[in-house]
Design an enzyme around this catalytic site. Sequence first.
Site, PDB file in Angstrom:
ATOM      1  N   CYS A 123      -2.952  10.862   0.748  1.00 25.44           N
ATOM      2  CA  CYS A 123      -1.915   9.810   0.897  1.00 25.44           C
ATOM      3  C   CYS A 123      -0.324   9.671   0.043  1.00 25.44           C
ATOM      4  CB  CYS A 123      -2.987   8.766  -0.334  1.00 25.44           C
ATOM      5  SG  CYS A 123      -5.036   8.599   0.002  1.00 25.44           S
ATOM      6  N   LYS A 133       1.180  -1.129   0.394  1.00 27.14           N
ATOM      7  CA  LYS A 133       0.062  -0.069   0.361  1.00 27.14           C
ATOM      8  C   LYS A 133       1.123   1.384   0.448  1.00 27.14           C
ATOM      9  CE  LYS A 133      -3.039   3.121   0.660  1.00 27.14           C
ATOM     10  NZ  LYS A 133      -3.819   2.955  -0.122  1.00 27.14           N
TER      11      LYS A 133
HETATM   12  N1  SAJ Z   1      -1.091  14.962  -8.850  1.00 28.74           N
HETATM   13  C1  SAJ Z   1      -0.189  15.991  -9.742  1.00 28.74           C
HETATM   14  N2  SAJ Z   1       0.267  15.319 -10.610  1.00 28.74           N
HETATM   15  C2  SAJ Z   1       0.135  14.041 -11.452  1.00 28.74           C
HETATM   16  C3  SAJ Z   1      -1.298  13.762 -10.781  1.00 28.74           C
HETATM   17  C4  SAJ Z   1      -0.711  13.570  -9.500  1.00 28.74           C
HETATM   18  O1  SAJ Z   1       0.402  16.925  -9.322  1.00 28.74           O
HETATM   19  O2  SAJ Z   1       0.419  12.991 -11.964  1.00 28.74           O
HETATM   20  C5  SAJ Z   1      -1.537  16.086  -7.611  1.00 28.74           C
HETATM   21  C6  SAJ Z   1      -2.530  15.779  -7.498  1.00 28.74           C
HETATM   22  O3  SAJ Z   1      -3.294  17.044  -7.682  1.00 28.74           O
HETATM   23  C7  SAJ Z   1      -2.892  15.771  -6.058  1.00 28.74           C
HETATM   24  C8  SAJ Z   1      -2.213  14.504  -5.663  1.00 28.74           C
HETATM   25  O4  SAJ Z   1      -1.358  14.409  -6.531  1.00 28.74           O
HETATM   26  O5  SAJ Z   1      -3.010  16.835  -5.100  1.00 28.74           O
HETATM   27  C9  SAJ Z   1      -3.110  13.213  -5.602  1.00 28.74           C
HETATM   28  O6  SAJ Z   1      -3.454  12.604  -5.984  1.00 28.74           O
HETATM   29  P1  SAJ Z   1      -4.290  11.086  -6.885  1.00 28.74           P
HETATM   30  O7  SAJ Z   1      -4.818  11.489  -7.665  1.00 28.74           O
HETATM   31  O8  SAJ Z   1      -2.653  10.946  -7.673  1.00 28.74           O
HETATM   32  O9  SAJ Z   1      -4.372  10.303  -5.872  1.00 28.74           O
HETATM   33  P2  SAJ Z   1      -5.102  10.156  -4.359  1.00 28.74           P
HETATM   34  O10 SAJ Z   1      -4.135  10.585  -3.069  1.00 28.74           O
HETATM   35  O11 SAJ Z   1      -6.908  11.083  -4.130  1.00 28.74           O
HETATM   36  O12 SAJ Z   1      -5.670   8.740  -4.223  1.00 28.74           O
HETATM   37  C10 SAJ Z   1      -4.463   8.057  -3.464  1.00 28.74           C
HETATM   38  C11 SAJ Z   1      -3.878   6.858  -4.818  1.00 28.74           C
HETATM   39  N3  SAJ Z   1      -3.389   6.049  -5.534  1.00 28.74           N
HETATM   40  C12 SAJ Z   1      -2.651   5.819  -6.422  1.00 28.74           C
HETATM   41  O13 SAJ Z   1      -3.563   6.394  -7.330  1.00 28.74           O
HETATM   42  C13 SAJ Z   1      -1.894   4.766  -6.238  1.00 28.74           C
HETATM   43  C14 SAJ Z   1      -5.795   5.696  -4.632  1.00 28.74           C
HETATM   44  O14 SAJ Z   1      -5.962   4.780  -5.528  1.00 28.74           O
HETATM   45  C15 SAJ Z   1      -5.464   5.467  -3.606  1.00 28.74           C
HETATM   46  O15 SAJ Z   1      -6.812   4.259  -3.047  1.00 28.74           O
HETATM   47  C16 SAJ Z   1      -5.510   6.765  -2.702  1.00 28.74           C
HETATM   48  O16 SAJ Z   1      -3.851   7.181  -3.030  1.00 28.74           O
HETATM   49  C17 SAJ Z   1      -5.291   6.142  -0.536  1.00 28.74           C
HETATM   50  O17 SAJ Z   1      -6.232   6.252  -0.187  1.00 28.74           O
HETATM   51  O18 SAJ Z   1      -3.978   5.603  -0.303  1.00 28.74           O
END
Ligand code: SAJ
Length: 433
Positions: A259, A205
């Site tokens: 996360c 995880k």
């Molecule tokens: N972000 C970027 N660039 C990107 C992708 C995201 O700057 O290319 C930023 C977003 O703006 C945001 C942050 O990253 O601030 C996180 O966003 P996210 O959509 O990547 O993830 P979370 O935190 O909403 O959800 C993640 C997910 N994990 C993965 O994709 C590996 C989700 O599947 C998990 O369940 C969740 O974390 C968790 O609960 O751990």
Amino acid sequence: MNGKKICVIGLGYIGLPTSAMFATHGCKVHGVDVNKQVVDALNQGKIVIEEPYLDIMVQAAVRSGHLKADTKPQEADAFIIAVPTPKNEDNTADMSCVVSSAEMIVPYLRKGNLVILESTSPAGTVENLLVPILEKSGLKIGEELFVGHSPERVLPGRILWELVNNNRIIGGINRESAEKIRDLYKIFVNGEIYLTTATTAEMCKLMENTYRDVNIALANELAKICEKVGINAWEVIELANKHPRVNLHQPGPGVGGHCLAIDPWFIIEKNPDLARIIKMSRDTNESMPQHVLGRIDAILKNIKGSRKVTILGIAYKPNIDDTRESPILKLIDLLDKKGNYKISVYDPHVKSYKYQARNLIEAAEDSDLIVLAVNHDEFKYLPLDDMGNVMRNKILFDTRNFFNRYDVENKGFRYELLGEGETNGAKLDGFIV
Ligand code: SAJ
């Protein structure tokens, strides 16, 4: 209908949808939360978080009598702990909610019960922290009480669909525990379920989110480099990703949420000398609000005295109301500290926050700069004519590559993009068709 009784500790972003899911699949769910407001709202079929369709599902579960909330646990077949594991000031994991939840359920544990930790935790938590507390029940762990970790993988905004359809990893303290926990989740999970040890599941995880954090850091580093070189990072990414084995992520104003911005620290905490790339990536992503501030300073350098900046979006990512660890809150703090910025903020998803404007036009009034901080759908077609009419300077700084430069420039705005530097050489825009 299976009639299993499940006690879920923690009715937040994960515990509540999980409870509603079990309840609408025939289980009797007793939800527990320390927050009486959450409990009272839930018992009236209401929810305090924004997640598509969750309200309808919770309402149905409560009305049918399958979901009830309380501040105290009850005897059940299975106990699911889904409480927050935030990080402390020093970036170590704050496990106090997991500890107090485990202690709270001990008096209710009976032979044959399951205890499942859903909260994201440092590797080794089930074996070294949870099991010793559960042993106080007097039950033989792994023989009379089955224990394991079943991390959620859902994406806010798509939680209900992903809860059912995502693959799931279940780690037990022994095989029997893992198998019993799998059978429980099979009540609603359609995705594959893979079994392993509790500690492997915990590390898995953490690494899933760390993988993403490290890759975003790489994109953010590229953005800074391209600004210096005088090219456009988004074009580099688009073209590099045409390679069949490359998947560069997107740069942005930072990484938020509960996360990606937290989980890597749980690995660093336990392995400070080894987790070097992970630590550097965290540092890079945490530097982004400061970097955005630097760009804002540079864009407005010719304005003497007070300047006004309009920030669009405050959530940690698009189309949700969650501001946990939002880098935009950090950016606003940094602007505040500079002292020479007036700030207005508008986010259609978030209910109340500092510098909140009632609408886009009010937010733009007397402003020198619009900063597109979060790419909410509502911002895709901004009323730039009307906003421009009330602004002092018509400049838009896009931190997400959300807008078409020419559309913005056609409205008489100057367009600035994160990850793009001024070039004295060839202008590459428009080469990608
Ligand atoms: N972000 C970027 N660039 C990107 C992708 C995201 O700057 O290319 C930023 C977003 O703006 C945001 C942050 O990253 O601030 C996180 O966003 P996210 O959509 O990547 O993830 P979370 O935190 O909403 O959800 C993640 C997910 N994990 C993965 O994709 C590996 C989700 O599947 C998990 O369940 C969740 O974390 C968790 O609960 O751990």
